[in-house]
Design a protein around this motif. Structure first.
Motif, PDB file in Angstrom:
ATOM      1  N   ARG A 284       0.994  -1.641   0.131  1.00 19.60           N
ATOM      2  CA  ARG A 284      -0.321   0.301   0.033  1.00 19.60           C
ATOM      3  C   ARG A 284       0.680   1.478  -0.375  1.00 19.60           C
ATOM      4  O   ARG A 284       2.106   1.489   0.543  1.00 19.60           O
ATOM      5  N   PRO A 285       0.826   2.404  -0.907  1.00 16.96           N
ATOM      6  CA  PRO A 285       1.245   3.593  -1.357  1.00 16.96           C
ATOM      7  C   PRO A 285       1.071   4.007   0.290  1.00 16.96           C
ATOM      8  O   PRO A 285       0.203   3.972   1.179  1.00 16.96           O
ATOM      9  N   ASP A 286       2.815   4.970   0.647  1.00 15.28           N
ATOM     10  CA  ASP A 286       2.101   5.268   1.950  1.00 15.28           C
ATOM     11  C   ASP A 286       1.064   6.569   2.618  1.00 15.28           C
ATOM     12  O   ASP A 286       1.161   6.991   3.796  1.00 15.28           O
ATOM     13  N   ARG A 287       1.285   7.109   1.509  1.00 15.87           N
ATOM     14  CA  ARG A 287      -0.020   8.231   1.320  1.00 15.87           C
ATOM     15  C   ARG A 287      -1.380   7.956   1.539  1.00 15.87           C
ATOM     16  O   ARG A 287      -1.816   8.336   2.502  1.00 15.87           O
ATOM     17  N   LEU A 288      -1.572   6.806   1.218  1.00 17.62           N
ATOM     18  CA  LEU A 288      -2.797   6.339   1.329  1.00 17.62           C
ATOM     19  C   LEU A 288      -2.608   5.902   2.771  1.00 17.62           C
ATOM     20  O   LEU A 288      -3.877   6.284   3.127  1.00 17.62           O
ATOM     21  N   LEU A 289      -2.176   5.069   3.282  1.00 17.41           N
ATOM     22  CA  LEU A 289      -2.125   4.674   5.225  1.00 17.41           C
ATOM     23  C   LEU A 289      -1.684   6.121   5.789  1.00 17.41           C
ATOM     24  O   LEU A 289      -2.465   5.670   6.808  1.00 17.41           O
ATOM     25  N   HIS A 290      -1.412   7.295   5.385  1.00 13.62           N
ATOM     26  CA  HIS A 290      -1.215   7.648   6.265  1.00 13.62           C
ATOM     27  C   HIS A 290      -2.959   8.735   5.863  1.00 13.62           C
ATOM     28  O   HIS A 290      -2.797   9.058   7.774  1.00 13.62           O
ATOM     29  N   GLN A 291      -3.286   8.881   5.245  1.00 13.47           N
ATOM     30  CA  GLN A 291      -4.520   9.363   5.083  1.00 13.47           C
ATOM     31  C   GLN A 291      -5.646   8.211   5.728  1.00 13.47           C
ATOM     32  O   GLN A 291      -6.126   8.478   6.201  1.00 13.47           O
ATOM     33  N   ILE A 292      -5.519   7.779   5.917  1.00 13.99           N
ATOM     34  CA  ILE A 292      -6.461   6.376   6.553  1.00 13.99           C
ATOM     35  C   ILE A 292      -6.334   6.832   8.327  1.00 13.99           C
ATOM     36  O   ILE A 292      -7.340   6.734   8.867  1.00 13.99           O
ATOM     37  N   ARG A 293      -4.845   6.630   8.585  1.00 12.70           N
ATOM     38  CA  ARG A 293      -5.104   6.946  10.061  1.00 12.70           C
ATOM     39  C   ARG A 293      -5.182   8.142  10.671  1.00 12.70           C
ATOM     40  O   ARG A 293      -6.099   8.257  11.158  1.00 12.70           O
ATOM     41  N   HIS A 294      -5.458   9.591   9.102  1.00 11.51           N
ATOM     42  CA  HIS A 294      -5.516  11.023   9.840  1.00 11.51           C
ATOM     43  C   HIS A 294      -7.063  10.829   9.394  1.00 11.51           C
ATOM     44  O   HIS A 294      -7.702  11.295  11.084  1.00 11.51           O
ATOM     45  N   ASP A 295      -8.213  10.238   9.322  1.00 15.02           N
ATOM     46  CA  ASP A 295      -9.448  10.039   9.071  1.00 15.02           C
ATOM     47  C   ASP A 295     -10.172   9.783  10.527  1.00 15.02           C
ATOM     48  O   ASP A 295     -10.432   9.843  11.314  1.00 15.02           O
ATOM     49  N   ARG A 296      -9.277   8.288  10.313  1.00 16.30           N
ATOM     50  CA  ARG A 296      -9.557   7.548  11.723  1.00 16.30           C
ATOM     51  C   ARG A 296      -9.733   8.670  12.666  1.00 16.30           C
ATOM     52  O   ARG A 296     -10.261   8.693  13.592  1.00 16.30           O
ATOM     53  N   ALA A 297      -8.281   9.242  12.977  1.00 20.08           N
ATOM     54  CA  ALA A 297      -8.209  10.060  13.992  1.00 20.08           C
ATOM     55  C   ALA A 297      -9.622  11.787  14.434  1.00 20.08           C
ATOM     56  O   ALA A 297      -9.672  11.203  15.231  1.00 20.08           O
ATOM     57  N   GLU A 298      -9.353  11.811  13.022  1.00 11.09           N
ATOM     58  CA  GLU A 298     -10.251  12.684  13.463  1.00 11.09           C
ATOM     59  C   GLU A 298     -12.064  12.621  13.716  1.00 11.09           C
ATOM     60  O   GLU A 298     -12.665  12.539  14.629  1.00 11.09           O
ATOM     61  N   LEU A 299     -12.191  10.981  13.186  1.00 16.34           N
ATOM     62  CA  LEU A 299     -13.352  10.549  13.665  1.00 16.34           C
ATOM     63  C   LEU A 299     -13.204  10.421  15.320  1.00 16.34           C
ATOM     64  O   LEU A 299     -14.304  10.463  16.044  1.00 16.34           O
ATOM     65  N   TYR A 300     -12.126   9.897  15.387  1.00 15.16           N
ATOM     66  CA  TYR A 300     -12.343   9.498  17.358  1.00 15.16           C
ATOM     67  C   TYR A 300     -12.237  10.412  17.775  1.00 15.16           C
ATOM     68  O   TYR A 300     -13.264  10.886  18.968  1.00 15.16           O
ATOM     69  N   GLU A 301     -12.074  11.607  17.631  1.00 15.07           N
ATOM     70  CA  GLU A 301     -11.797  13.310  17.860  1.00 15.07           C
ATOM     71  C   GLU A 301     -13.467  13.254  17.681  1.00 15.07           C
ATOM     72  O   GLU A 301     -14.519  14.291  18.709  1.00 15.07           O
ATOM     73  N   PHE A 313      -3.247  10.975  16.283  1.00 13.97           N
ATOM     74  CA  PHE A 313      -2.052  11.664  15.294  1.00 13.97           C
ATOM     75  C   PHE A 313      -0.714  12.228  15.152  1.00 13.97           C
ATOM     76  O   PHE A 313       0.361  12.293  14.750  1.00 13.97           O
ATOM     77  N   GLU A 314      -0.390  11.499  17.444  1.00 11.85           N
ATOM     78  CA  GLU A 314       1.014  11.335  17.425  1.00 11.85           C
ATOM     79  C   GLU A 314       1.360  10.066  16.433  1.00 11.85           C
ATOM     80  O   GLU A 314       2.657  10.224  16.210  1.00 11.85           O
ATOM     81  N   LYS A 315       1.015   9.336  16.315  1.00 10.66           N
ATOM     82  CA  LYS A 315       1.611   8.542  15.271  1.00 10.66           C
ATOM     83  C   LYS A 315       1.835   8.547  14.174  1.00 10.66           C
ATOM     84  O   LYS A 315       2.688   8.361  13.354  1.00 10.66           O
ATOM     85  N   LEU A 316       0.791   9.584  13.469  1.00 10.18           N
ATOM     86  CA  LEU A 316       0.678   9.762  12.496  1.00 10.18           C
ATOM     87  C   LEU A 316       2.100  10.888  12.171  1.00 10.18           C
ATOM     88  O   LEU A 316       3.051  11.012  10.967  1.00 10.18           O
ATOM     89  N   PHE A 317       2.359  11.616  13.025  1.00 14.54           N
ATOM     90  CA  PHE A 317       3.707  12.843  13.615  1.00 14.54           C
ATOM     91  C   PHE A 317       4.946  12.102  12.548  1.00 14.54           C
ATOM     92  O   PHE A 317       5.571  12.491  12.467  1.00 14.54           O
ATOM     93  N   VAL A 318       5.301  10.839  13.649  1.00 16.41           N
ATOM     94  CA  VAL A 318       6.165   9.807  13.812  1.00 16.41           C
ATOM     95  C   VAL A 318       6.473   9.858  12.711  1.00 16.41           C
ATOM     96  O   VAL A 318       7.837   9.193  11.812  1.00 16.41           O
ATOM     97  N   GLU A 319       5.521   8.814  11.907  1.00 15.08           N
ATOM     98  CA  GLU A 319       5.402   8.406  10.296  1.00 15.08           C
ATOM     99  C   GLU A 319       5.537   9.604   9.091  1.00 15.08           C
ATOM    100  O   GLU A 319       6.228   9.087   8.161  1.00 15.08           O
ATOM    101  N   ALA A 320       5.032  10.407   9.705  1.00 16.98           N
ATOM    102  CA  ALA A 320       5.065  11.304   8.419  1.00 16.98           C
ATOM    103  C   ALA A 320       4.601  13.147   8.919  1.00 16.98           C
ATOM    104  O   ALA A 320       3.641  13.479   8.806  1.00 16.98           O
ATOM    105  N   ALA A 327       1.644  19.372  12.406  1.00 20.33           N
ATOM    106  CA  ALA A 327       2.186  19.931  13.999  1.00 20.33           C
ATOM    107  C   ALA A 327       1.271  20.729  14.360  1.00 20.33           C
ATOM    108  O   ALA A 327       1.732  20.915  15.890  1.00 20.33           O
ATOM    109  N   GLU A 328       0.711  21.592  13.152  1.00 12.62           N
ATOM    110  CA  GLU A 328      -0.004  22.349  14.307  1.00 12.62           C
ATOM    111  C   GLU A 328      -1.625  22.240  15.344  1.00 12.62           C
ATOM    112  O   GLU A 328      -1.951  22.582  16.348  1.00 12.62           O
ATOM    113  N   ARG A 329      -1.774  21.010  14.980  1.00  8.07           N
ATOM    114  CA  ARG A 329      -2.768  20.544  15.486  1.00  8.07           C
ATOM    115  C   ARG A 329      -2.654  19.403  16.531  1.00  8.07           C
ATOM    116  O   ARG A 329      -2.703  19.505  17.583  1.00  8.07           O
ATOM    117  N   LEU A 330      -1.201  19.394  17.084  1.00  2.00           N
ATOM    118  CA  LEU A 330      -0.803  18.867  18.282  1.00  2.00           C
ATOM    119  C   LEU A 330      -0.173  19.995  18.915  1.00  2.00           C
ATOM    120  O   LEU A 330       1.153  18.904  19.840  1.00  2.00           O
TER     121      LEU A 330
END
Length: 333
Positions: A284-301, A313-320, A327-330
């Protein structure tokens, strides 16, 4: 949340044409993604840009002695006497293309535009030149021919293929058929800002190729551009209910399924879909996996699971760390 993940890329640079001079093969496609038909066997090669991963499927069944392409595209004296001027122009255009003279090929093919196969080939060359209006005229003319499309190319034992970039990392192999021509027109309409035209072609594709994941990906991507149309979102949810996470295309479809569920007020169901989509990381392209993590974090919120959102969001920051707005969100800027 942003509804568009896979931004459609300019279509024309991904359209390349090459007619082999050594054997009767015809290969279209961008670097790293092409389909080749030849007497030595057919092979499909698909690469995911940026990953270094490529997929090749080879089928040598039915291979026979190679016939030079020039011989196939040469009309003998007596044969020319019984061949129409338009058909001669088609063959001359293919010969010019095989010799690398694109301008001469286009001149011959457009002179034979009444032949659907000539119109299709001319349309693909015009796409390559980014002449979208002219390409559309040619491809719509080819499409209107119905069952006659591809007949003359078959007569000369040629099977042209083209590879179109549907989205970042996703390519569709097409040929002079209704499916292939409509997929090209979908991308052409998108490039020209004609969303209605793209949708009309996709509606027909959902009828003739309902199991085609590229068609489904194109449809759900366009549908999510109008999140206020709840009936359309419900169609996305219904059409994607059976999607399994087997390929990168499936993963992209699941992302859009989750977004449709979220817009329809079903965030927990959307989280479940994103969790399933993110479980497969191989290929899977990294960009796709990063977007999935981001969307899921927003839904958790969104559902009040603040601690889980923060961890995602922190895991995503480590990866991308360069992910837009992260960075602003964190609170790191």
């Amino acid at each position: 949340m942003s509804l568009r993940f896979w931004q459609r890329i300019r279509l024309a640079p991904g359209v390349t044409l090459n007619l082999s001079k050594s054997t009767a093969s015809l290969s279209f496609g961008p670097r790293g993604a092409k389909y080749t038909v030849s007497p030595r066997g057919n092979r499909a090669t698909l690469g995911l840009p940026g990953t270094g991963l490529f997929y090749t499927i080879q089928d040598r069944k039915g291979a026979r002695a190679a016939t030079p392409t020039r011989d196939k595209l040469s009309l003998g004296f007596f044969w020319r006497l019984v061949t129409s001027p338009e058909e001669k122009a088609l063959i001359d255009g293919l010969r010019a293309l095989s010799e690398g003279d694109e301008d001469a090929a286009l001149s011959h093919l457009e002179a034979a535009n009444d032949l659907p196969d000539a119109a299709w080939m001319a349309g693909m060359i015009r796409l390559k030149q980014e002449a979208f209006a002219q390409a559309r005229v040619h491809l719509e003319s080819a499409l209107a021919a119905g069952g006659r499309l591809g007949a003359l190319l078959t007569k000369y034992d040629l099977a042209p293929q083209s590879t179109l970039p549907m989205a970042k990392g996703i390519f569709a192999h097409i040929s002079p058929t209704e499916r292939g021509t409509r997929l090209a027109l979908v991308e052409l309409c998108e490039a020209s800002g004609d969303a209605e035209g793209a949708t009309q072609h996709l509606e027909r594709l959902l009828v003739i190729a309902p199991e085609d994941p590229v068609v489904l990906l194109s449809f759900v991507q366009i549908a999510l551009d109008t999140p206020q149309d709840h009936d359309l979102l419900d169609r996305v949810i219904a059409l994607t209910v059976a999607t399994q996470n087997e390929t990168p295309i499936d993963t992209g479809i699941l992302l859009y399924r989750a977004r449709a569920l979220a817009v329809r007020g079903l965030p927990d169901a959307a989280i479940d879909v994103l969790t399933r989509a993110g479980r497969r990381r191989k290929d899977r392209p990294d960009r796709l996996l990063h977007q999935i993590r981001h969307d899921r974090a927003e839904l958790y919120e969104r559902v009040g699971r603040k601690a889980q959102a923060r961890r995602e969001f922190e895991k995503l920051f480590v990866e991308a760390p360069e992910f837009e707005g992260l960075a602003e969100r964190l609170g790191l800027r």
